[in-house]
Design a protein around this motif. Structure first.
Motif, PDB file in Angstrom:
ATOM      1  N   PHE A 117     -50.125 -22.958  -4.440  1.00 26.57           N
ATOM      2  CA  PHE A 117     -50.060 -21.947  -3.290  1.00 26.57           C
ATOM      3  C   PHE A 117     -48.969 -20.896  -3.714  1.00 26.57           C
ATOM      4  N   GLY A 118     -49.083 -19.666  -3.340  1.00 23.50           N
ATOM      5  CA  GLY A 118     -47.759 -18.992  -3.695  1.00 23.50           C
ATOM      6  C   GLY A 118     -47.902 -17.628  -3.072  1.00 23.50           C
ATOM      7  N   ASN A 161     -55.969 -24.858 -12.087  1.00 24.10           N
ATOM      8  CA  ASN A 161     -57.430 -24.580 -11.969  1.00 24.10           C
ATOM      9  C   ASN A 161     -57.699 -23.965 -10.767  1.00 24.10           C
ATOM     10  N   HIS A 162     -56.858 -24.146  -9.481  1.00 23.13           N
ATOM     11  CA  HIS A 162     -57.105 -23.807  -8.057  1.00 23.13           C
ATOM     12  C   HIS A 162     -55.630 -23.090  -7.489  1.00 23.13           C
ATOM     13  N   ALA A 163     -55.678 -21.954  -7.873  1.00 21.65           N
ATOM     14  CA  ALA A 163     -54.482 -21.143  -7.298  1.00 21.65           C
ATOM     15  C   ALA A 163     -54.680 -20.243  -6.174  1.00 21.65           C
ATOM     16  N   ILE A 164     -54.087 -20.512  -4.984  1.00 20.72           N
ATOM     17  CA  ILE A 164     -54.513 -19.907  -3.715  1.00 20.72           C
ATOM     18  C   ILE A 164     -53.253 -19.053  -3.539  1.00 20.72           C
ATOM     19  N   ALA A 165     -53.442 -17.688  -3.342  1.00 18.07           N
ATOM     20  CA  ALA A 165     -52.462 -16.654  -2.607  1.00 18.07           C
ATOM     21  C   ALA A 165     -52.592 -16.333  -1.428  1.00 18.07           C
ATOM     22  N   VAL A 166     -51.693 -15.997  -0.395  1.00 20.47           N
ATOM     23  CA  VAL A 166     -51.877 -15.630   0.820  1.00 20.47           C
ATOM     24  C   VAL A 166     -52.133 -14.067   0.776  1.00 20.47           C
ATOM     25  N   ALA A 167     -52.564 -13.695   1.942  1.00 24.99           N
ATOM     26  CA  ALA A 167     -52.972 -12.379   1.843  1.00 24.99           C
ATOM     27  C   ALA A 167     -51.892 -11.227   1.743  1.00 24.99           C
ATOM     28  N   ALA A 214     -49.311 -11.623  -0.255  1.00 23.93           N
ATOM     29  CA  ALA A 214     -48.942 -12.124  -1.705  1.00 23.93           C
ATOM     30  C   ALA A 214     -48.538 -10.602  -2.296  1.00 23.93           C
ATOM     31  N   ASP A 215     -47.547 -10.748  -3.377  1.00 23.99           N
ATOM     32  CA  ASP A 215     -47.458  -9.539  -4.249  1.00 23.99           C
ATOM     33  C   ASP A 215     -48.660  -9.296  -4.933  1.00 23.99           C
ATOM     34  N   ALA A 216     -49.042  -8.141  -5.161  1.00 22.81           N
ATOM     35  CA  ALA A 216     -50.273  -7.611  -5.827  1.00 22.81           C
ATOM     36  C   ALA A 216     -50.552  -8.167  -7.205  1.00 22.81           C
ATOM     37  N   LYS A 217     -49.360  -8.355  -7.748  1.00 22.38           N
ATOM     38  CA  LYS A 217     -49.562  -8.917  -9.474  1.00 22.38           C
ATOM     39  C   LYS A 217     -49.678 -10.215  -9.439  1.00 22.38           C
ATOM     40  N   LEU A 273     -58.453 -18.116  -5.288  1.00 20.76           N
ATOM     41  CA  LEU A 273     -58.618 -17.806  -3.806  1.00 20.76           C
ATOM     42  C   LEU A 273     -57.464 -16.990  -3.241  1.00 20.76           C
ATOM     43  N   LEU A 274     -57.854 -16.149  -2.197  1.00 19.24           N
ATOM     44  CA  LEU A 274     -56.981 -15.310  -1.351  1.00 19.24           C
ATOM     45  C   LEU A 274     -57.257 -15.906   0.142  1.00 19.24           C
TER      46      LEU A 274
END
Length: 64
Positions: free
Chosen positions: A29-30, A43-49, A51-54, A61-62
């Motif tokens: 998560f980041g 393989n499973h990288a989750i960003a919060v809404a 999060a930095d655009a880059k 997943l967002l």
């Protein structure tokens, strides 16, 4: 000062190596660009809404 291994991605690499895990077993998560390298490993990288655009480019997943 800190050790060059004191990064999130290096910690994940150490876990993979020491415990025989596969990238497919890792979920991260980041929200900041310093998370990009660990997003590239897992393989499973989750960003919060908000999060930095880059970083969002690397997310699988967002979430809100």
């Amino acid at each position: 000062m800190h050790n060059r291994k004191a990064t999130k991605d290096q910690a994940i690499r150490t876990l993979l190596e020491n415990y025989g895990l596969q990238e497919s077993e890792i979920v991260v998560f980041g929200d900041q660009i310093n998370d990009i390298e660990m997003f590239q490993i897992a393989n499973h990288a989750i960003a919060v809404a908000n999060a930095d655009a880059k970083l969002k480019r690397y997310a699988t997943l967002l979430i809100g």
